[in-house]
Design a protein around this motif. Structure first.
Motif, short mmCIF file in Angstrom:
data_model
loop_
_atom_site.label_atom_id
_atom_site.label_comp_id
_atom_site.label_asym_id
_atom_site.label_seq_id
_atom_site.Cartn_x
_atom_site.Cartn_y
_atom_site.Cartn_z
N VAL A 55 -8.46 0.37 1.08
CA VAL A 55 -7.53 -0.27 0.30
C VAL A 55 -8.69 -0.61 -0.56
N ILE A 64 -5.32 4.01 -1.42
CA ILE A 64 -5.28 3.71 -0.68
C ILE A 64 -5.35 4.92 0.82
N LEU A 113 2.43 2.73 -0.18
CA LEU A 113 1.73 3.45 1.01
C LEU A 113 2.88 2.85 1.56
#
Length: 510
Positions: A55, A64, A113
């Motif tokens: 990250v 990410i 994400l």
């Protein structure tokens, strides 16, 4: 990396940017609940892993990336991928609010994400990228801001990727909550929680501040005495405010003897008064703690709602999880309460208990339906770090835990058949199946305190060992917590300190 017969999937999360560390961790944990997850802050800390996330923030972009190692016949293969989200600067916001800015950036990162994790795992989560415990609060906030139900539902589906079924549940509950709370004075009102931290035995999954009664029964009088002192002093602190609800929970309040219950309830009445309460709940809780004498003692006071909580109606499961009461004792306690005139009885159930499949849940629901309670709370098993089931997980690792949408649908169908509708919900960390806890109730039988504690609309003052007060102020925009010590001995010996903590906090924030 050597592989034994049993290998716990190992995930590393390397945080080179820590701004949303908690949110990233919780979302990855939701997709990989059984994995061993380690957080790292330096490349040099890296060790063996099956999957690593990295990250970082590069200028105006959150990034990410992942590196997955797979054990195949020919050896290890590596698969890599990346997700990114643009950083939203203040110039892109119509409202120059740092809290709104942070929320927008967090939502953008979690959206990206989530999409990455869906591709990695091949599955979605019922609550999308929501990792907080209060989905209905989110829906209620949208509706209170002026959104129509359809607009709020669209936002939950598109921005937070919540399933249509869970979206409908959250919006339905938000509207019922608003109707139930319409007469509650958020600004001048408050609620009271009183904790009795003793239980006949400690359940396998329990992580609350609960202590075996057998160990502490010689000190329960001292505990009640200290609690009564805190009650009297707190009533003085809260003068001029409207007390809306009282909830006595635990632990198991009915571990107290009849004379101790009367002392507690007399003190409450003298200190706060019982006039004008919207609700007064006592968790009778464990059937093996309920007697005619205790229920008669409680009936002498204006208690409007009690709980008789079986968790399951399968005897083999009760034995396994350490409940140490029988299914028949549950029935006897329930019928005794009805005989004595209690007309608002809740029953708590847990789905996802070790060894229970859908047929066993169905057996429980059939028996609950026969008893016909006024409300039913369905909990999805959540195993927290402090629970024996987690502390001694090697001993219990061969147990099966089953929870799925079919089971959740079955509980909802049964609730509807009993004339109940959903009225509040909340989520917890490490819930089996990533589902939710839902309270169902008949008309005018909903637990008002349950909604208030979840929606955080007014202060909740918590008394007793382990009590955690929530001071809600600034028109609901700010919340501060005031904690009591959990240990019973410390609570008794340091009661003056607990009272002073509240006095300082109330003077400062309320």
């Amino acid at each position: 990396m050597k592989r034994g017969i049993i290998h716990l999937y190992k995930i590393d999360i390397l945080f080179l940017d820590r701004e949303f560390e908690h949110d990233v961790y919780e979302l990855i944990k939701a997709f990989y609940p059984e994995a061993e997850i380690h957080t790292l802050y330096d490349e040099a800390e890296a060790g063996e892993y099956d999957l690593r996330f990295r990250v970082e923030r590069e200028d105006e972009t959150y990034k990410i990336s992942y590196d997955r190692r797979e054990n195949v016949t020919a050896g290890f293969t590596e698969r890599k991928g990346v997700a990114s989200a643009d950083v939203i600067g203040e110039d892109k916001l119509t409202v120059k609010d740092p809290h709104a800015l942070r929320k927008e950036n967090k939502d953008a990162l979690k959206y990206a994400l989530y999409q990455l994790l869906v591709k990695l795992t091949g599955r979605t989560l019922p609550w999308g990228n929501l990792t907080g415990i209060r989905p209905a609060k989110l829906a209620m906030g949208m509706i209170e801001s002026g959104m129509k139900n359809t607009e709020a539902a669209r936002e939950m589906r598109e921005k937070y990727l919540v399933s249509p079924e869970k979206t409908a549940l959250a919006v339905t509950i938000a509207n019922r909550e608003r109707e139930i709370l319409k007469d509650i004075d958020y600004e001048n009102g408050y609620s009271l929680y009183i904790g009795i931290p003793f239980c006949p035995s400690i359940c396998l999954y329990c992580s609350f501040s609960s202590y075996p009664l057998k160990v502490w029964e010689k000190r329960t009088d001292e505990y009640v005495e200290a609690l009564c002192k805190e009650i009297r002093e707190t009533a003085f602190l809260m003068q001029g405010r409207k007390l809306d609800t009282i909830y006595i929970g635990g632990g198991t309040p009915t571990t107290l003897l009849p004379h101790q219950l009367r002392k507690l309830l007399d003190t409450l009445g003298e200190a706060f008064g019982y006039e004008g309460l919207a609700e007064f709940t006592i968790e009778a809780g464990r059937p093996d703690s309920i007697t005619r004498e205790k229920l008669q003692a409680i009936r002498e006071y204006p208690v409007t709602r009690i709980s008789v909580n079986p968790q399951t109606m399968n005897q083999e499961t009760l034995d396994l999880i350490g409940r140490r009461h029988t299914v028949e004792q549950t029935r006897e306690a329930f019928y005794l309460a009805r005989e004595l005139g209690y007309d608002n009885i809740n029953m708590d159930l847990i789905v996802g208990l070790p060894g229970e499949d859908i047929s066993m849940v169905e057996r429980t629901l059939e028996q609950i339906q026969e008893l016909a309670p006024d409300s039913m709370t369905v909990h999805s098993l959540a195993v927290k770090r402090a629970a024996r089931l987690n502390i001694f997980k090697e001993k219990y690792q061969e147990m099966s835990f089953e929870n799925n949408q079919e089971i959740m649908d079955l509980t909802m169908k049964t609730a509807y058949e009993m004339g109940m509708g959903p009225y509040y919900l909340y989520r917890q960390k490490n819930m089996k199946g990533n589902f939710e806890n839902v309270g169902y109730a008949k008309v005018d039988k909903a637990g008002i305190y349950n909604i208030l504690i979840m929606e955080e609309k007014q202060p909740i003052i918590a008394l007793g060992a382990g009590g955690s007060s929530k001071l809600v102020f600034d028109h609901g925009k700010r919340i501060e917590r005031v904690e009591n010590v959990k240990d019973v001995s410390n609570y008794i010996s340091r009661i003056d300190e607990m009272i002073q903590r509240k006095r300082t906090a109330v003077d400062k924030w309320l």
